[in-house]
Design a protein around this motif. Structure first.
Motif, PDB file in Angstrom:
ATOM      1  N   TYR A 170     -59.838  -4.753  -8.797  1.00  0.00           N
ATOM      2  CA  TYR A 170     -59.360  -3.831  -7.767  1.00  0.00           C
ATOM      3  C   TYR A 170     -59.551  -4.461  -6.397  1.00  0.00           C
ATOM      4  CZ  TYR A 170     -57.523   0.901  -7.342  1.00  0.00           C
ATOM      5  OH  TYR A 170     -56.689   1.980  -7.184  1.00  0.00           O
ATOM      6  N   SER A 171     -58.544  -4.363  -5.533  1.00  0.00           N
ATOM      7  CA  SER A 171     -58.627  -4.929  -4.190  1.00  0.00           C
ATOM      8  C   SER A 171     -59.747  -4.256  -3.397  1.00  0.00           C
ATOM      9  CB  SER A 171     -57.304  -4.752  -3.445  1.00  0.00           C
ATOM     10  OG  SER A 171     -57.455  -5.066  -2.067  1.00  0.00           O
ATOM     11  N   PRO A 172     -60.548  -5.024  -2.656  1.00  0.00           N
ATOM     12  CA  PRO A 172     -61.609  -4.436  -1.839  1.00  0.00           C
ATOM     13  C   PRO A 172     -61.102  -3.830  -0.538  1.00  0.00           C
ATOM     14  CG  PRO A 172     -61.619  -6.809  -1.579  1.00  0.00           C
ATOM     15  CD  PRO A 172     -60.583  -6.494  -2.621  1.00  0.00           C
ATOM     16  N   VAL A 173     -59.828  -4.032  -0.204  1.00  0.00           N
ATOM     17  CA  VAL A 173     -59.338  -3.583   1.103  1.00  0.00           C
ATOM     18  C   VAL A 173     -58.198  -2.574   1.033  1.00  0.00           C
ATOM     19  CG1 VAL A 173     -60.041  -5.738   2.198  1.00  0.00           C
ATOM     20  CG2 VAL A 173     -57.712  -5.523   1.330  1.00  0.00           C
ATOM     21  N   ARG A 174     -57.599  -2.393  -0.127  1.00  0.00           N
ATOM     22  CA  ARG A 174     -56.512  -1.418  -0.247  1.00  0.00           C
ATOM     23  C   ARG A 174     -56.390  -0.986  -1.703  1.00  0.00           C
ATOM     24  NH1 ARG A 174     -54.104  -6.189   1.514  1.00  0.00           N
ATOM     25  NH2 ARG A 174     -53.649  -5.217   3.512  1.00  0.00           N
ATOM     26  N   ASP A 175     -55.576   0.035  -1.946  1.00  0.00           N
ATOM     27  CA  ASP A 175     -55.431   0.549  -3.303  1.00  0.00           C
ATOM     28  C   ASP A 175     -54.405  -0.259  -4.095  1.00  0.00           C
ATOM     29  OD1 ASP A 175     -57.332   2.589  -3.354  1.00  0.00           O
ATOM     30  OD2 ASP A 175     -56.025   3.918  -2.211  1.00  0.00           O
ATOM     31  N   HIS A 176     -54.735  -1.526  -4.295  1.00  0.00           N
ATOM     32  CA  HIS A 176     -53.965  -2.418  -5.148  1.00  0.00           C
ATOM     33  C   HIS A 176     -54.895  -2.944  -6.234  1.00  0.00           C
ATOM     34  CE1 HIS A 176     -50.974  -3.592  -1.679  1.00  0.00           C
ATOM     35  NE2 HIS A 176     -50.892  -2.328  -2.044  1.00  0.00           N
ATOM     36  N   PHE A 177     -54.335  -3.307  -7.388  1.00  0.00           N
ATOM     37  CA  PHE A 177     -55.170  -3.938  -8.405  1.00  0.00           C
ATOM     38  C   PHE A 177     -54.366  -4.965  -9.180  1.00  0.00           C
ATOM     39  CE2 PHE A 177     -53.595   0.059 -10.255  1.00  0.00           C
ATOM     40  CZ  PHE A 177     -53.024  -0.362 -11.453  1.00  0.00           C
ATOM     41  N   LEU A 178     -55.091  -5.944  -9.722  1.00  0.00           N
ATOM     42  CA  LEU A 178     -54.505  -7.027 -10.501  1.00  0.00           C
ATOM     43  C   LEU A 178     -54.845  -6.847 -11.975  1.00  0.00           C
ATOM     44  CD1 LEU A 178     -55.769  -9.955  -8.257  1.00  0.00           C
ATOM     45  CD2 LEU A 178     -53.362  -9.329  -8.483  1.00  0.00           C
ATOM     46  N   VAL A 179     -53.930  -7.247 -12.855  1.00  0.00           N
ATOM     47  CA  VAL A 179     -54.218  -7.348 -14.286  1.00  0.00           C
ATOM     48  C   VAL A 179     -53.608  -8.645 -14.798  1.00  0.00           C
ATOM     49  CG1 VAL A 179     -54.316  -4.852 -14.626  1.00  0.00           C
ATOM     50  CG2 VAL A 179     -52.158  -6.049 -15.005  1.00  0.00           C
ATOM     51  N   SER A 180     -54.262  -9.258 -15.782  1.00  0.00           N
ATOM     52  CA  SER A 180     -53.750 -10.516 -16.338  1.00  0.00           C
ATOM     53  C   SER A 180     -53.689 -10.419 -17.853  1.00  0.00           C
ATOM     54  CB  SER A 180     -54.654 -11.680 -15.929  1.00  0.00           C
ATOM     55  OG  SER A 180     -55.931 -11.563 -16.545  1.00  0.00           O
ATOM     56  N   ASP A 181     -52.868 -11.289 -18.483  1.00  0.00           N
ATOM     57  CA  ASP A 181     -52.685 -11.163 -19.929  1.00  0.00           C
ATOM     58  C   ASP A 181     -52.741 -12.487 -20.658  1.00  0.00           C
ATOM     59  OD1 ASP A 181     -50.182 -12.419 -19.715  1.00  0.00           O
ATOM     60  OD2 ASP A 181     -49.079 -10.540 -19.636  1.00  0.00           O
ATOM     61  N   TYR A 182     -52.544 -12.408 -21.969  1.00  0.00           N
ATOM     62  CA  TYR A 182     -52.567 -13.585 -22.840  1.00  0.00           C
ATOM     63  C   TYR A 182     -51.423 -14.543 -22.555  1.00  0.00           C
ATOM     64  CZ  TYR A 182     -56.271 -12.858 -26.318  1.00  0.00           C
ATOM     65  OH  TYR A 182     -57.468 -12.773 -26.955  1.00  0.00           O
ATOM     66  N   GLY A 183     -50.393 -14.074 -21.906  1.00  0.00           N
ATOM     67  CA  GLY A 183     -49.243 -14.928 -21.658  1.00  0.00           C
ATOM     68  C   GLY A 183     -49.284 -15.680 -20.345  1.00  0.00           C
ATOM     69  N   GLY A 184     -50.395 -15.607 -19.626  1.00  0.00           N
ATOM     70  CA  GLY A 184     -50.511 -16.310 -18.343  1.00  0.00           C
ATOM     71  C   GLY A 184     -49.853 -15.591 -17.194  1.00  0.00           C
TER      72      GLY A 184
END
Length: 416
Positions: free
Chosen positions: A178-192
């Motif tokens: 989760y971003s420390p500065v805004r309501d954004h988040f990242l997710v990553s997967d098995y496919g790169g």
């Protein structure tokens, strides 16, 4: 005991101004719903010369909030497409002594701080019996992002105890941040593939904002830098990469020729990661291209599965297949504490407690354990499973409560 502050950085349409050319205003809560300003004009020594921005607590101690490097980092990484960047930061109150080490509070009740320790299995099924690969709180600790082996990303409300939103990808989703500065988040997967989602408006209608790719790699870990403008991604075959959020380009790469299952941000330019190669150690590198002044950190005899930097930035917590948990001192390059937490893999370990006086571990022996970070003694043990894949696989922590996800898809609420 948390302190909330907002750092307002105004830049004059020139992205590379020096620190003195910026107007920096830090606003601290006065405890009455208002904000007390501390500015570089009224008290420059507090922010710059003294290398701290802080305030006095009830015991008359100065509590450090921002160092000069912290302020420079925030300025360097703010979004220059905007005239103004407002950054909310949460600081732990009264956690560290003068040289950054953990310390105990004095006075107060001598009763057991873990007397109300409970572990409760939640009835919700986030990933339909598949592994809960990651858990990441939002900035207000009211929701967390969960990723799983069922290819789903889930936003869960911890207050309402319900799923707010979910998305299904093409591959198992391995990590979240989760971003420390805004309501954004990242997710990553098995496919790169790494996807950035925007949750600033309606949390029931979250939309994908950007996509980043590391072809031929499974991304085991992603983590935002404190500035929110960069993130690190570690995985198989391609080592560790640092991405720029705006340009979506890789700005630093550290390919060690082996898989990397976890990494952690040490400060605004230094990243630590754990290559899955002998000797099993933690290596640090500077994203600016120079050699880090930190030596490799040793203490494990097999694959390292989890890493976390302490709130002070002076220590790294690690755990792995050899069943040990190690606290490494970055100033000396040596372990300050080694705990044999299990005879099996310790899949996850996190700092906990209002002074980070505890380490919580989740191992393949189906237990969650709480350890003392000064003595290494065991405080509590609780079972979160009995057989098969019912062991801890991911954790997220907030104050004296955290959530634990298992490889079999169960979610546990742990509090004290």
């Amino acid at each position: 005991s948390y302190s909330f502050c907002t750092l307002l950085v105004t830049q004059h349409k020139k992205p590379h101004l020096s620190l003195s050319q910026f107007v920096v205003l830090m606003r601290l809560s006065d405890g009455k719903g208002g904000l007390t300003p501390i500015t570089d004009e009224s008290d420059p020594e507090t922010i710059f010369d003294g290398a701290i921005a802080g305030y006095k607590n009830e015991d008359g101690e100065t509590i450090e909030l921002l160092t000069r490097d912290d302020i420079a980092m925030l300025i360097d990484c703010c979004d220059y497409d905007e005239e103004e960047a407002v950054i909310d930061i949460v600081f732990l109150d009264s956690h560290f002594d003068d040289d950054g080490g953990r310390r105990r509070r004095t006075g107060g009740s001598s009763s057991d701080p873990l007397r109300n320790f409970t572990v409760t299995k939640q009835s919700v099924s986030l990933h339909n019996g598949y592994a809960i690969n990651s858990l990441s709180y939002n900035n207000h600790f009211t929701q967390f992002v969960s990723t799983g082996g069922d290819r789903r990303t889930v936003l869960y409300d911890v207050v309402k105890k319900k799923v707010l939103w979910s998305d299904t990808g093409s591959n198992a989703v391995l990590s979240s941040s989760y971003s420390p500065v805004r309501d954004h988040f990242l997710v990553s997967d098995y496919g790169g593939v790494i996807r950035l989602f925007d949750a600033t408006k309606d949390v029931t209608k979250i939309k994908k904002r950007s996509t980043f790719k590391v072809p031929g790699s499974n991304i085991w870990h992603t983590e935002y830098f404190p500035c929110g403008g960069l993130f690190v991604a570690s995985g198989t075959k391609k080592g560790t990469n640092v991405f720029d959020i705006v340009t979506r380009k890789i700005v630093a790469n550290y390919d060690v020729g082996s898989d990397v299952f976890d990494s952690t941000i040490v400060n605004r330019t230094v990243v630590a990661h754990a290559p899955d190669a002998s000797p099993h150690c933690i290596k640090l590198f500077d994203i600016r291209g120079g050699n880090s002044s930190y030596p490799a950190l040793h203490g494990h005899t097999d694959t390292i599965w989890s890493l976390q930097t302490s709130a002070s930035g002076n220590e790294i917590l690690s755990s792995g297949i050899d069943g040990t948990v190690v606290i490494h001192d970055l100033r000396t390059g040596k372990p300050t504490l080694t705990i044999t937490a299990s005879t099996l893999t310790v899949r996850c370990a996190i700092f906990a407690g209002d002074q980070q006086q505890y380490v919580v571990t989740g191992a393949r022996d189906f237990t969650v354990k709480i350890w003392d970070t000064l003595s290494g003694s065991l405080h509590r043990t609780h079972s979160v499973g009995q057989s098969g894949n019912e062991y801890s696989y991911s954790m997220c922590y907030s104050r004296n409560q955290f959530y634990c996800g298992t490889l079999s898809g169960d979610l546990f609420d742990v509090s004290w």
